[in-house]
Design a protein around this motif. Structure first.
Motif, PDB file in Angstrom:
ATOM      1  N   MET A  36       0.792  -1.222   0.000  1.00 46.47           N
ATOM      2  CA  MET A  36       0.000   0.000   0.000  1.00 46.47           C
ATOM      3  C   MET A  36       0.833   1.285   0.000  1.00 46.47           C
ATOM      4  N   PRO A  37       1.899   1.419   0.804  1.00 49.56           N
ATOM      5  CA  PRO A  37       2.686   2.670   0.753  1.00 49.56           C
ATOM      6  C   PRO A  37       3.281   2.929  -0.611  1.00 49.56           C
ATOM      7  N   PHE A  38       3.744   1.871  -1.292  1.00 55.29           N
ATOM      8  CA  PHE A  38       4.314   2.020  -2.621  1.00 55.29           C
ATOM      9  C   PHE A  38       3.262   2.497  -3.609  1.00 55.29           C
ATOM     10  N   ILE A  39       2.103   1.853  -3.610  1.00 54.37           N
ATOM     11  CA  ILE A  39       1.041   2.227  -4.540  1.00 54.37           C
ATOM     12  C   ILE A  39       0.573   3.651  -4.281  1.00 54.37           C
ATOM     13  N   ALA A  40       0.380   4.001  -3.016  1.00 58.29           N
ATOM     14  CA  ALA A  40      -0.067   5.355  -2.686  1.00 58.29           C
ATOM     15  C   ALA A  40       0.952   6.397  -3.124  1.00 58.29           C
ATOM     16  N   ALA A  41       2.247   6.095  -2.913  1.00 52.55           N
ATOM     17  CA  ALA A  41       3.295   7.044  -3.304  1.00 52.55           C
ATOM     18  C   ALA A  41       3.341   7.213  -4.814  1.00 52.55           C
ATOM     19  N   ILE A  42       3.252   6.109  -5.553  1.00 52.49           N
ATOM     20  CA  ILE A  42       3.292   6.170  -7.009  1.00 52.49           C
ATOM     21  C   ILE A  42       2.122   6.970  -7.558  1.00 52.49           C
ATOM     22  N   GLN A  43       0.941   6.757  -6.999  1.00 52.27           N
ATOM     23  CA  GLN A  43      -0.234   7.462  -7.485  1.00 52.27           C
ATOM     24  C   GLN A  43      -0.124   8.968  -7.264  1.00 52.27           C
ATOM     25  N   GLY A  44       0.725   9.380  -6.330  1.00 53.27           N
ATOM     26  CA  GLY A  44       0.894  10.798  -6.058  1.00 53.27           C
ATOM     27  C   GLY A  44       2.014  11.451  -6.842  1.00 53.27           C
TER      28      GLY A  44
END
Length: 261
Positions: free
Chosen positions: A70-78
């Motif tokens: 989740m942290p990776f996906i959230a960071a990428i989406q931002g």
């Protein structure tokens, strides 16, 4: 002298000095480096590195927490990649989980080696998670208004040998990237390392800005990226030291690509 690294005198190494036209020699003794400091010479005590074959086979599914990604996906989406221009043409690190700023994603990095994204995991991930990474990165790529299709390589470094897979698209056969005005050869589908460590980009820029009229010693030089940066910054001379003849041969190519011949 501006030095980058530490040399252990008892270690045999390959040496290249960039001041005169190149010559190619071989020597089993590191101490020979002192005698050729002012020559443009390439020395080696080891044979060319053997390429590690690509092995895309995957073992049993590792146990993972559903929240690990989740942290990776959230960071990428931002993150918004520039759709064009010099900043997008340059290679750079997009996501650096190894820095510890994204708990749960410390095993992941994402690098941009135009025109290819490289996703690296320092821990084995399941096929399900890898599929999810591909889907999320594909969606993110489309949302950043990129015209070109997604080229994605995945590398798992949880064990030896490292495994590398082409997940989507393709990789240039002769792959040259730029960074801060310099050109470098990279190779994403073979070996553990790729020819250019993007997490050291700021270090190369610092060296470039502080190298004018300096004699630069580049220890553990690998493919001589710091040497290229030094010469671009006006260094008087550089000496590269590394144990790998294969890495220094790529380093020589990097110097030629940038007109340092």
């Amino acid at each position: 002298m501006l030095a980058m690294g530490v040399l252990f005198a008892t270690t045999a190494a390959a040496v290249s000095s960039h001041q005169r036209p190149p010559a190619f020699l071989s020597s089993p003794q590191c101490c020979h480096a002192a005698s050729i400091y002012h020559r443009r010479t390439f020395l080696s005590s080891k044979p060319l590195d053997v390429d590690i074959p690509v092995d895309s086979s995957r073992s049993a599914e590792p146990i993972e927490s559903g929240m690990d990604h989740m942290p990776f996906i959230a960071a990428i989406q931002g993150i918004d990649l520039p759709s064009s221009g010099e900043s997008f043409a340059d290679a750079f690190r997009v996501f650096h989980g190894r820095g510890g700023c994204f708990p749960g994603s410390e095993h992941l990095t994402l690098d941009w080696y135009p025109p290819v994204l490289l996703l690296t995991s320092f821990r084995e991930v399941s096929n399900t998670t890898l599929k999810m990474y591909k889907e999320e990165l594909s969606s993110w790529w489309e949302n950043t208004s990129q015209v070109e299709p997604l080229n994605l390589v995945y590398q798992c470094r949880s064990s030896t040998p490292t495994t590398t897979q082409l997940i989507s698209g393709s990789v240039p056969e002769a792959h040259v990237v730029t960074e801060n005005g310099n050109k470098f050869l990279v190779h994403l589908l073979r070996g553990q390392n790729h020819g250019l460590f993007l997490d050291m980009s700021s270090g190369r820029q610092w060296v470039k800005e502080h190298s004018r009229d300096k004699n630069v010693l580049n220890l553990f030089a690998y493919t001589c990226a710091f040497s290229v940066a030094s010469l671009s910054g006006g260094a008087s001379s550089v000496v590269n030291v590394d144990m790998s003849k294969g890495a220094l041969k790529i380093g020589q190519r990097n110097h030629e690509l940038n007109g340092h011949v």
